[in-house]
Design a protein around this motif. Structure first.
Motif, PDB file in Angstrom:
ATOM      1  N   TYR A  14       0.837  -1.209   0.000  1.00  0.00           N
ATOM      2  CA  TYR A  14       0.000   0.000   0.000  1.00  0.00           C
ATOM      3  C   TYR A  14       0.867   1.253   0.000  1.00  0.00           C
ATOM      4  CZ  TYR A  14      -4.017   2.948   1.238  1.00  0.00           C
ATOM      5  OH  TYR A  14      -5.017   3.894   1.235  1.00  0.00           O
ATOM      6  N   LEU A  15       1.970   1.212   0.729  1.00  0.00           N
ATOM      7  CA  LEU A  15       2.901   2.334   0.741  1.00  0.00           C
ATOM      8  C   LEU A  15       3.463   2.584  -0.660  1.00  0.00           C
ATOM      9  CD1 LEU A  15       4.709   4.430   2.165  1.00  0.00           C
ATOM     10  CD2 LEU A  15       6.298   2.557   2.698  1.00  0.00           C
ATOM     11  N   LEU A  16       3.887   1.528  -1.353  1.00  0.00           N
ATOM     12  CA  LEU A  16       4.388   1.686  -2.721  1.00  0.00           C
ATOM     13  C   LEU A  16       3.311   2.239  -3.641  1.00  0.00           C
ATOM     14  CD1 LEU A  16       6.579  -1.488  -3.383  1.00  0.00           C
ATOM     15  CD2 LEU A  16       7.344   0.877  -3.094  1.00  0.00           C
ATOM     16  N   ASP A  17       2.083   1.734  -3.474  1.00  0.00           N
ATOM     17  CA  ASP A  17       0.973   2.212  -4.287  1.00  0.00           C
ATOM     18  C   ASP A  17       0.756   3.705  -4.095  1.00  0.00           C
ATOM     19  OD1 ASP A  17      -1.372   1.496  -6.027  1.00  0.00           O
ATOM     20  OD2 ASP A  17      -2.479   2.274  -4.310  1.00  0.00           O
ATOM     21  N   GLN A  18       0.816   4.166  -2.857  1.00  0.00           N
ATOM     22  CA  GLN A  18       0.623   5.586  -2.576  1.00  0.00           C
ATOM     23  C   GLN A  18       1.773   6.422  -3.122  1.00  0.00           C
ATOM     24  OE1 GLN A  18      -2.251   6.960  -1.205  1.00  0.00           O
ATOM     25  NE2 GLN A  18      -2.901   4.854  -1.628  1.00  0.00           N
ATOM     26  N   ARG A  19       2.984   5.893  -3.070  1.00  0.00           N
ATOM     27  CA  ARG A  19       4.110   6.618  -3.636  1.00  0.00           C
ATOM     28  C   ARG A  19       3.987   6.753  -5.154  1.00  0.00           C
ATOM     29  NH1 ARG A  19       9.107   4.051   0.016  1.00  0.00           N
ATOM     30  NH2 ARG A  19       8.772   5.453   1.815  1.00  0.00           N
ATOM     31  N   VAL A  20       3.497   5.694  -5.801  1.00  0.00           N
ATOM     32  CA  VAL A  20       3.280   5.768  -7.248  1.00  0.00           C
ATOM     33  C   VAL A  20       2.199   6.797  -7.566  1.00  0.00           C
ATOM     34  CG1 VAL A  20       2.439   4.492  -9.255  1.00  0.00           C
ATOM     35  CG2 VAL A  20       4.126   3.448  -7.734  1.00  0.00           C
ATOM     36  N   GLN A  21       1.143   6.822  -6.772  1.00  0.00           N
ATOM     37  CA  GLN A  21       0.096   7.817  -7.001  1.00  0.00           C
ATOM     38  C   GLN A  21       0.638   9.234  -6.828  1.00  0.00           C
ATOM     39  OE1 GLN A  21      -3.875   7.290  -5.479  1.00  0.00           O
ATOM     40  NE2 GLN A  21      -3.548   5.108  -5.106  1.00  0.00           N
ATOM     41  N   TYR A  22       1.489   9.422  -5.838  1.00  0.00           N
ATOM     42  CA  TYR A  22       2.119  10.736  -5.647  1.00  0.00           C
ATOM     43  C   TYR A  22       2.975  11.079  -6.864  1.00  0.00           C
ATOM     44  CZ  TYR A  22       5.159  14.359  -3.715  1.00  0.00           C
ATOM     45  OH  TYR A  22       5.858  15.520  -3.514  1.00  0.00           O
ATOM     46  N   ALA A  23       3.779  10.118  -7.305  1.00  0.00           N
ATOM     47  CA  ALA A  23       4.643  10.357  -8.469  1.00  0.00           C
ATOM     48  C   ALA A  23       3.812  10.656  -9.707  1.00  0.00           C
ATOM     49  CB  ALA A  23       5.540   9.136  -8.705  1.00  0.00           C
ATOM     50  N   ARG A  24       2.722   9.951  -9.869  1.00  0.00           N
ATOM     51  CA  ARG A  24       1.854  10.177 -11.033  1.00  0.00           C
ATOM     52  C   ARG A  24       1.342  11.617 -11.051  1.00  0.00           C
ATOM     53  NH1 ARG A  24      -3.399   6.391 -12.486  1.00  0.00           N
ATOM     54  NH2 ARG A  24      -4.037   7.489 -14.389  1.00  0.00           N
ATOM     55  N   ALA A  25       0.905  12.106  -9.899  1.00  0.00           N
ATOM     56  CA  ALA A  25       0.400  13.482  -9.828  1.00  0.00           C
ATOM     57  C   ALA A  25       1.498  14.492 -10.151  1.00  0.00           C
ATOM     58  CB  ALA A  25      -0.179  13.745  -8.433  1.00  0.00           C
ATOM     59  N   ARG A  26       2.701  14.256  -9.653  1.00  0.00           N
ATOM     60  CA  ARG A  26       3.801  15.195  -9.907  1.00  0.00           C
ATOM     61  C   ARG A  26       4.243  15.149 -11.373  1.00  0.00           C
ATOM     62  NH1 ARG A  26       5.488  18.781  -8.964  1.00  0.00           N
ATOM     63  NH2 ARG A  26       7.630  18.672  -8.180  1.00  0.00           N
ATOM     64  N   LEU A  27       4.237  13.973 -11.972  1.00  0.00           N
ATOM     65  CA  LEU A  27       4.609  13.869 -13.381  1.00  0.00           C
ATOM     66  C   LEU A  27       3.587  14.566 -14.267  1.00  0.00           C
ATOM     67  CD1 LEU A  27       5.850  10.168 -13.468  1.00  0.00           C
ATOM     68  CD2 LEU A  27       7.267  12.220 -13.686  1.00  0.00           C
ATOM     69  N   ARG A  28       2.318  14.518 -13.877  1.00  0.00           N
ATOM     70  CA  ARG A  28       1.290  15.243 -14.617  1.00  0.00           C
ATOM     71  C   ARG A  28       1.545  16.741 -14.592  1.00  0.00           C
ATOM     72  NH1 ARG A  28      -4.758  13.096 -13.332  1.00  0.00           N
ATOM     73  NH2 ARG A  28      -5.207  14.938 -14.585  1.00  0.00           N
ATOM     74  N   GLU A  29       2.206  17.209 -13.538  1.00  0.00           N
ATOM     75  CA  GLU A  29       2.535  18.632 -13.437  1.00  0.00           C
ATOM     76  C   GLU A  29       3.793  18.991 -14.222  1.00  0.00           C
ATOM     77  OE1 GLU A  29       2.925  19.121  -9.256  1.00  0.00           O
ATOM     78  OE2 GLU A  29       0.773  18.962  -8.864  1.00  0.00           O
ATOM     79  N   GLY A  30       4.467  17.966 -14.789  1.00  0.00           N
ATOM     80  CA  GLY A  30       5.666  18.218 -15.581  1.00  0.00           C
ATOM     81  C   GLY A  30       6.964  18.142 -14.814  1.00  0.00           C
ATOM     82  N   ALA A  31       6.925  17.645 -13.579  1.00  0.00           N
ATOM     83  CA  ALA A  31       8.149  17.544 -12.782  1.00  0.00           C
ATOM     84  C   ALA A  31       9.106  16.527 -13.404  1.00  0.00           C
ATOM     85  CB  ALA A  31       7.812  17.133 -11.345  1.00  0.00           C
TER      86      ALA A  31
END
Length: 261
Positions: free
Chosen positions: A208-225
């Motif tokens: 679940y921790l990995l899943d949440q980290r991927v979701q965080y990364a997904r949101a940041r990548l959508r912002e162009g980070a």
């Protein structure tokens, strides 16, 4: 794999994302969840669909519905060809239309299937403006909320300590977390936490921790980070670790995902 998968986004419509996969044999998901509501159409072939503790086979013409936060997978059957399209809708936007989690995992309604495919085509049509696409989204999801039964209040209740454990992981997902930290925060032994968390959410606390980290990364990548920066922000050891986890959870590389329009 990249040539068989396309992501679509529009800065004017930040609450929606679309994905189309032409050859699902090249796509395989590990159990994962989304913070958004997801709805998809199987456009060819068949696949297995697992959501929570429910399992079924879905085929061309089927619409699948995935409530926010529910662990699920949808994968090919022994290499058989299949294709699909997906829409991911941010929860606050849907809730403003009256959304409650749906009870159904899927629907064989052909009118619903056709409307979803038409909506996907509207979103990807470069000749249409954002206002037209916004209107089409509102009409589709307003009708969906009216037509598909919602889950009964109180169904699927989870014990407060386990809910607290999941919330603690979400809040601290970018930090170094040990099982002992989670258990101490919610008053559960590590052995019970592992067993009960897996049984309730379909993932171990670490999963679940990995899943949440991927979701965080997904949101940041959508912002162009930048990918390397996102990897460290999200709590991964390095970019390679993010790459592995991202591909397992989203069946796409961070680079492919970030480069979507």
């Amino acid at each position: 794999m990249v040539s068989h998968s396309r992501f679509w986004r529009d800065p004017a419509l930040p609450f929606v994302e679309a994905r189309g996969v032409e050859d699902g044999r090249k796509i395989r998901y590990a159990p994962h969840s989304h913070a958004s509501f997801s709805i998809g159409a199987i456009t060819a072939g068949s696949s297995t669909y697992v959501s929570g503790n429910r399992h079924q086979q879905v085929s061309a013409g089927t619409v699948v519905l995935m409530n926010p936060g529910v662990v699920h997978t949808c994968n090919p059957i022994n290499g058989q060809p299949w294709s699909y399209l997906m829409l991911y809708i941010d929860l606050p936007w849907l809730q403003a239309l009256g959304f409650q989690p749906f009870d159904a995992l899927s629907s064989d309604s052909q009118p619903l299937y056709q409307r979803l495919c038409q909506l996907y085509a509207v979103l990807l049509d470069d000749r249409l403006g954002s206002a037209c696409k916004d209107a089409a989204l509102r009409v589709f999801f307003s009708e969906l909320i009216q037509q598909v039964p919602s889950r009964m209040p109180g169904s699927g209740r989870v014990s407060p300590p386990l809910l607290a454990a999941a919330a603690f992981i979400r809040e601290h997902c970018t930090e170094p977390l040990r099982l002992e930290d989670i258990g101490k925060a919610v008053g559960l032994s590590t052995s019970y936490l592992i067993r009960a968390f897996k049984r309730t959410f379909g993932l171990t606390p670490h999963g679940y921790l990995l899943d949440q980290r991927v979701q965080y990364a997904r949101a940041r990548l959508r912002e162009g980070a930048l990918i390397a920066e996102v990897a460290l922000e999200a709590g991964f050891a390095d970019q390679a670790h993010l790459q592995r986890a991202f591909k397992q959870h989203l069946a796409a590389t961070p680079g492919h995902y970030r480069s979507a329009q």
